[in-house]
Design a protein around this motif. Structure first.
Motif, PDB file in Angstrom:
ATOM      1  N   LEU A   2       0.832  -1.202   0.000  1.00 48.38           N
ATOM      2  CA  LEU A   2       0.000   0.000   0.000  1.00 48.38           C
ATOM      3  C   LEU A   2       0.867   1.252   0.000  1.00 48.38           C
ATOM      4  O   LEU A   2       0.616   2.202  -0.752  1.00 48.38           O
ATOM      5  CB  LEU A   2      -0.907  -0.022   1.232  1.00 48.38           C
ATOM      6  N   LEU A   3       1.921   1.252   0.824  1.00 53.68           N
ATOM      7  CA  LEU A   3       2.785   2.422   0.916  1.00 53.68           C
ATOM      8  C   LEU A   3       3.586   2.613  -0.367  1.00 53.68           C
ATOM      9  O   LEU A   3       3.782   3.745  -0.820  1.00 53.68           O
ATOM     10  CB  LEU A   3       3.729   2.289   2.113  1.00 53.68           C
ATOM     11  N   SER A   4       4.061   1.507  -0.939  1.00 60.32           N
ATOM     12  CA  SER A   4       4.847   1.638  -2.169  1.00 60.32           C
ATOM     13  C   SER A   4       4.011   2.246  -3.295  1.00 60.32           C
ATOM     14  O   SER A   4       4.538   2.946  -4.165  1.00 60.32           O
ATOM     15  CB  SER A   4       5.377   0.272  -2.599  1.00 60.32           C
ATOM     16  N   ARG A   5       2.711   1.996  -3.255  1.00 60.88           N
ATOM     17  CA  ARG A   5       1.831   2.550  -4.294  1.00 60.88           C
ATOM     18  C   ARG A   5       1.515   4.015  -4.050  1.00 60.88           C
ATOM     19  O   ARG A   5       1.535   4.826  -4.990  1.00 60.88           O
ATOM     20  CB  ARG A   5       0.539   1.727  -4.337  1.00 60.88           C
ATOM     21  N   PHE A   6       1.265   4.385  -2.783  1.00 66.04           N
ATOM     22  CA  PHE A   6       0.785   5.734  -2.507  1.00 66.04           C
ATOM     23  C   PHE A   6       1.880   6.700  -2.044  1.00 66.04           C
ATOM     24  O   PHE A   6       1.690   7.911  -2.099  1.00 66.04           O
ATOM     25  CB  PHE A   6      -0.334   5.690  -1.461  1.00 66.04           C
ATOM     26  N   VAL A   7       3.009   6.169  -1.578  1.00 66.05           N
ATOM     27  CA  VAL A   7       4.095   7.058  -1.136  1.00 66.05           C
ATOM     28  C   VAL A   7       4.981   7.467  -2.304  1.00 66.05           C
ATOM     29  O   VAL A   7       5.638   8.507  -2.251  1.00 66.05           O
ATOM     30  CB  VAL A   7       4.925   6.376  -0.022  1.00 66.05           C
ATOM     31  N   ALA A   8       4.997   6.642  -3.367  1.00 67.42           N
ATOM     32  CA  ALA A   8       5.886   6.907  -4.508  1.00 67.42           C
ATOM     33  C   ALA A   8       5.801   8.337  -5.039  1.00 67.42           C
ATOM     34  O   ALA A   8       6.838   8.957  -5.310  1.00 67.42           O
ATOM     35  CB  ALA A   8       5.601   5.901  -5.623  1.00 67.42           C
ATOM     36  N   PRO A   9       4.611   8.938  -5.186  1.00 65.53           N
ATOM     37  CA  PRO A   9       4.571  10.322  -5.698  1.00 65.53           C
ATOM     38  C   PRO A   9       5.229  11.343  -4.774  1.00 65.53           C
ATOM     39  O   PRO A   9       5.505  12.466  -5.199  1.00 65.53           O
ATOM     40  CB  PRO A   9       3.060  10.599  -5.822  1.00 65.53           C
ATOM     41  N   TYR A  10       5.488  10.957  -3.533  1.00 66.71           N
ATOM     42  CA  TYR A  10       6.061  11.904  -2.561  1.00 66.71           C
ATOM     43  C   TYR A  10       7.482  11.507  -2.153  1.00 66.71           C
ATOM     44  O   TYR A  10       7.957  11.908  -1.101  1.00 66.71           O
ATOM     45  CB  TYR A  10       5.170  11.956  -1.304  1.00 66.71           C
ATOM     46  N   ARG A  11       8.157  10.725  -2.996  1.00 64.20           N
ATOM     47  CA  ARG A  11       9.464  10.207  -2.592  1.00 64.20           C
ATOM     48  C   ARG A  11      10.515  11.300  -2.431  1.00 64.20           C
ATOM     49  O   ARG A  11      11.427  11.164  -1.623  1.00 64.20           O
ATOM     50  CB  ARG A  11       9.943   9.134  -3.567  1.00 64.20           C
ATOM     51  N   GLY A  28      -0.659  14.115   2.224  1.00 64.75           N
ATOM     52  CA  GLY A  28      -0.825  13.785   0.812  1.00 64.75           C
ATOM     53  C   GLY A  28      -1.224  12.333   0.611  1.00 64.75           C
ATOM     54  O   GLY A  28      -2.159  12.024  -0.139  1.00 64.75           O
ATOM     55  N   VAL A  29      -0.528  11.424   1.296  1.00 64.63           N
ATOM     56  CA  VAL A  29      -0.860  10.001   1.189  1.00 64.63           C
ATOM     57  C   VAL A  29      -2.264   9.741   1.730  1.00 64.63           C
ATOM     58  O   VAL A  29      -3.046   8.987   1.142  1.00 64.63           O
ATOM     59  CB  VAL A  29       0.180   9.144   1.943  1.00 64.63           C
ATOM     60  N   GLY A  30      -2.611  10.382   2.861  1.00 67.63           N
ATOM     61  CA  GLY A  30      -3.948  10.207   3.428  1.00 67.63           C
ATOM     62  C   GLY A  30      -5.034  10.668   2.472  1.00 67.63           C
ATOM     63  O   GLY A  30      -6.059   9.985   2.298  1.00 67.63           O
ATOM     64  N   THR A  31      -4.809  11.824   1.835  1.00 65.41           N
ATOM     65  CA  THR A  31      -5.795  12.342   0.877  1.00 65.41           C
ATOM     66  C   THR A  31      -5.933  11.409  -0.318  1.00 65.41           C
ATOM     67  O   THR A  31      -7.048  11.105  -0.765  1.00 65.41           O
ATOM     68  CB  THR A  31      -5.379  13.741   0.410  1.00 65.41           C
ATOM     69  N   ASP A  32      -4.788  10.946  -0.843  1.00 61.16           N
ATOM     70  CA  ASP A  32      -4.832  10.029  -1.990  1.00 61.16           C
ATOM     71  C   ASP A  32      -5.503   8.713  -1.616  1.00 61.16           C
ATOM     72  O   ASP A  32      -6.249   8.138  -2.419  1.00 61.16           O
ATOM     73  CB  ASP A  32      -3.411   9.756  -2.502  1.00 61.16           C
ATOM     74  N   LEU A  33      -5.220   8.235  -0.404  1.00 59.56           N
ATOM     75  CA  LEU A  33      -5.837   6.991   0.050  1.00 59.56           C
ATOM     76  C   LEU A  33      -7.359   7.130   0.148  1.00 59.56           C
ATOM     77  O   LEU A  33      -8.102   6.262  -0.297  1.00 59.56           O
ATOM     78  CB  LEU A  33      -5.274   6.601   1.416  1.00 59.56           C
ATOM     79  N   ARG A  34      -7.797   8.238   0.756  1.00 65.15           N
ATOM     80  CA  ARG A  34      -9.241   8.452   0.882  1.00 65.15           C
ATOM     81  C   ARG A  34      -9.898   8.546  -0.485  1.00 65.15           C
ATOM     82  O   ARG A  34     -10.987   8.010  -0.703  1.00 65.15           O
ATOM     83  CB  ARG A  34      -9.523   9.719   1.690  1.00 65.15           C
ATOM     84  N   ASP A  35      -9.237   9.256  -1.398  1.00 64.97           N
ATOM     85  CA  ASP A  35      -9.799   9.401  -2.737  1.00 64.97           C
ATOM     86  C   ASP A  35      -9.891   8.046  -3.432  1.00 64.97           C
ATOM     87  O   ASP A  35     -10.938   7.700  -4.010  1.00 64.97           O
ATOM     88  CB  ASP A  35      -8.931  10.360  -3.561  1.00 64.97           C
ATOM     89  N   ALA A  36      -8.817   7.256  -3.348  1.00 66.64           N
ATOM     90  CA  ALA A  36      -8.823   5.935  -3.985  1.00 66.64           C
ATOM     91  C   ALA A  36      -9.851   5.017  -3.335  1.00 66.64           C
ATOM     92  O   ALA A  36     -10.550   4.263  -4.016  1.00 66.64           O
ATOM     93  CB  ALA A  36      -7.426   5.317  -3.903  1.00 66.64           C
TER      94      ALA A  36
END
Length: 578
Positions: free
Chosen positions: A4-13, A84-92
């Motif tokens: 999950l983190l590898s998918r959603f954290v990547a844009p913020y690396r 950012g990850v929290g927002t993307d997670l909620r959206d997904a």
């Protein structure tokens, strides 16, 4: 959690790397502080040289200021990444929830989806933020402190290798017993959310039946069950800090006892002992914080697993690829065909619908009537493909609904469900769901056909009058008429009214049926408990526990179907039926 983190954290690396780098620099300054203090003591205090003390004091101040700046950078990056990850997670998660079929939602449950969208994502955000700010700091500080201490004196460093395993043993004993509780906590939080949602949405009914005390008791039981689990975890976690601090203090005592005579003999300086004690404190304190972080990460991992379950849930209903142009369909093609259709709800022993076959011509009206639980709404849901038929085929304007794209199917077919659902906003925003570009004349025309124009125009603002959440500022009949008008916007070719006029008086219901009958080319399915609402239909389907009890006109069924005759005579006199 890793996937999950590898998918959603990547844009913020990039921000993640900046935050981690800033924290590493800050830790380096922390590791340098005991050495500087030691030199201040040995070279300044011991030699009574105030200039040396002042010089090292200024150096410490400079390191503190620079470290503070790097700390701010780390905090900023941690906040940006976590939010950012929290927002993307909620959206997904929300997008996934919207793509799930009704059966998928039934299986997961709405309260559980709400808890995963809110509480579980919050747990993941906290884990990410603390991971950037603390997970880098404390392990690096612990290892760095041990290395620095060994550089001062290898013999005293053995104290580390005694204390660290003992702390690790305490940590393992506590965590092995507390980890299983975290998933149970989230499941019991689902239960609290369910009870709370039911109580708030049904507050009027609860008060009308004087069930306030019973609902309070039910909520209290759910809340205390969740609290008991949390308290059990808290009791176990509470053992960690006192135990590790006790071990740390015993280690300090051992260092002071072992180094005392060596200082007296000149093998160690006072500054080295102070530095060693500081490193000892930093190392063991780091272990304490890592233990607390593992608690946070364990909860985050449990939440990530629950979120991942939804994101990885296979969607049982997939949109087809065909596009339907109902306006261009041959008039001889039936608007609706059901060929031996059956359907089972998950876990049910008996089918909700069994072997239903019928054909509805374009521009005609099909009435569906039957007792509660006979499968009327289920049949409507199969037509708009909220569920897929378990057996048989559902065709709309000659096309199997499973081959049509959701967009084209639901542009051609509009449904008005039993529960009138309105969202907060305005009347205009609610009416424009099916056709966002609809102009005011189209909206007013739909309102007129739905017998809702009079009360809408009477409101201040008319189409722009506010709608409260759930349409609470409208009566039941008004909400139903607004949802019927919403379905008419965009000119559907097949309209399904699922007992959607139950709150209307007989006169308004009659005017509504007359207005809908005047719409040329519109095929209608009218589901109702009222015989008067379906008796004028071109064909009537009588359902009995999912089975077809009768299919024909009013006169045919009255003479041949015992169930239909019984329903008619229970509502109307023989003269009215005739």
């Amino acid at each position: 959690m890793r996937e999950l983190l590898s998918r959603f954290v990547a844009p913020y690396r990039v921000r993640l790397a900046l935050g981690v780098s800033a924290k590493v620099v800050e830790v380096f300054f922390d590791l340098a502080t005991p050495v500087i203090v030691a030199r201040m003591i040995d070279q300044g205090v011991a030699a009574h040289d105030s200039s040396v003390v002042l010089r090292y004091a200024l150096l410490l101040m400079g390191l503190a200021i620079v470290g503070y700046c790097f700390t701010l950078v780390c905090q900023k990056m941690a906040a940006l990444v976590a939010q950012g990850v929290g927002t993307d997670l909620r959206d997904a998660l929300y997008q996934k929830a919207m793509s799930l079929s009704a059966a998928d939602v039934d299986r997961i449950s709405t309260p559980s989806l709400v808890t995963r969208l809110t509480n579980d994502v919050n747990q993941i955000q906290v884990a990410i933020a603390l991971g950037i700010r603390q997970l880098v700091r404390w392990p690096v500080l612990a290892v760095g402190s041990m290395v620095a201490a060994l550089c001062i004196d290898v013999g005293l460093g053995l104290v580390f290798f005694v204390c660290i395993p003992v702390v690790g043993l305490v940590f393992w004993l506590v965590m092995s017993r507390s980890v299983p509780y975290f998933r149970v906590m989230q499941q019991r939080l689902d239960r609290v959310s369910l009870v709370c949602r039911e109580a708030l949405s049904g507050a009027r009914v609860i008060r009308a039946f004087r069930r306030d005390d019973a609902e309070r008791k039910r909520f209290r039981e759910a809340a205390f069950a969740q609290a008991d689990t949390a308290i059990s975890v808290g009791r176990l976690s509470a053992v960690l800090n006192p135990s590790t601090l006790l071990i740390m203090n015993l280690g300090v005592v051992a260092i002071l006892w072992a180094s005392g005579h060596r200082v007296f003999e000149g093998e160690l300086t006072q500054g080295q002992v102070i530095a060693f004690v500081n490193y000892m404190g930093q190392a063991l304190l780091s272990v304490v914080f890592v233990a607390n972080l593992v608690v946070v990460f364990t909860r985050g991992a449990a939440s990530a697993q629950r979120v991942g379950e939804v994101l990885s849930c296979p969607v049982s209903l997939v949109s087809g690829s065909e596009e339907l142009d109902a306006d261009a369909t041959d008039a001889a093609v039936p608007a609706l065909e059901l060929a031996d259709v059956s359907f089972w709800y998950e876990g049910a022993r008996e089918p909700a619908i069994s072997g239903v076959s019928l054909s509805l011509g374009q521009g005609e009206t099909l009435g569906i009537i039957g007792g509660t639980g006979s499968g009327k709404s289920t049949l409507a849901n199969l037509v708009v493909r909220l569920y897929d038929a378990g057996a048989g085929t559902v065709r709309v304007f000659g096309h199997d609904v499973r081959t049509l794209s959701f967009g084209s199917l639901r542009r051609a077919v509009a449904i008005v469900p039993q529960q009138a659902s309105l969202l907060s906003g305005t009347i205009r925003s609610n009416l424009s769901w099916r056709c966002p570009d609809a102009d005011e004349s189209a909206l007013m025309e739909a309102l007129e056909h739905a017998q809702a124009a009079d009360f809408v125009l009477a409101k201040e603002g008319a189409l722009d009058a506010p709608v409260e959440a759930g349409g609470k500022n409208f009566s039941g009949g008004q909400r139903q008429r607004l949802t019927i008008a919403r379905a008419l916007v965009g000119s559907p070719r097949l309209l399904i009214l699922d007992d959607s006029a139950s709150a209307l008086d007989l006169a308004t219901d009659a005017r509504l049926r007359e207005a809908l009958g005047s719409l040329s080319g519109l095929s209608r399915i009218v589901i109702s408990q009222r015989v008067s609402s379906v008796m004028g239909a071109d064909e009537i389907l009588v359902l009995d526990h999912g089975h077809v009890a009768g299919l024909g006109t009013h006169r045919e069924l009255y003479s041949s179907c015992d169930l239909y005759r019984e329903i008619c005579l229970s509502q109307l006199s023989e003269g009215e039926v005739a």
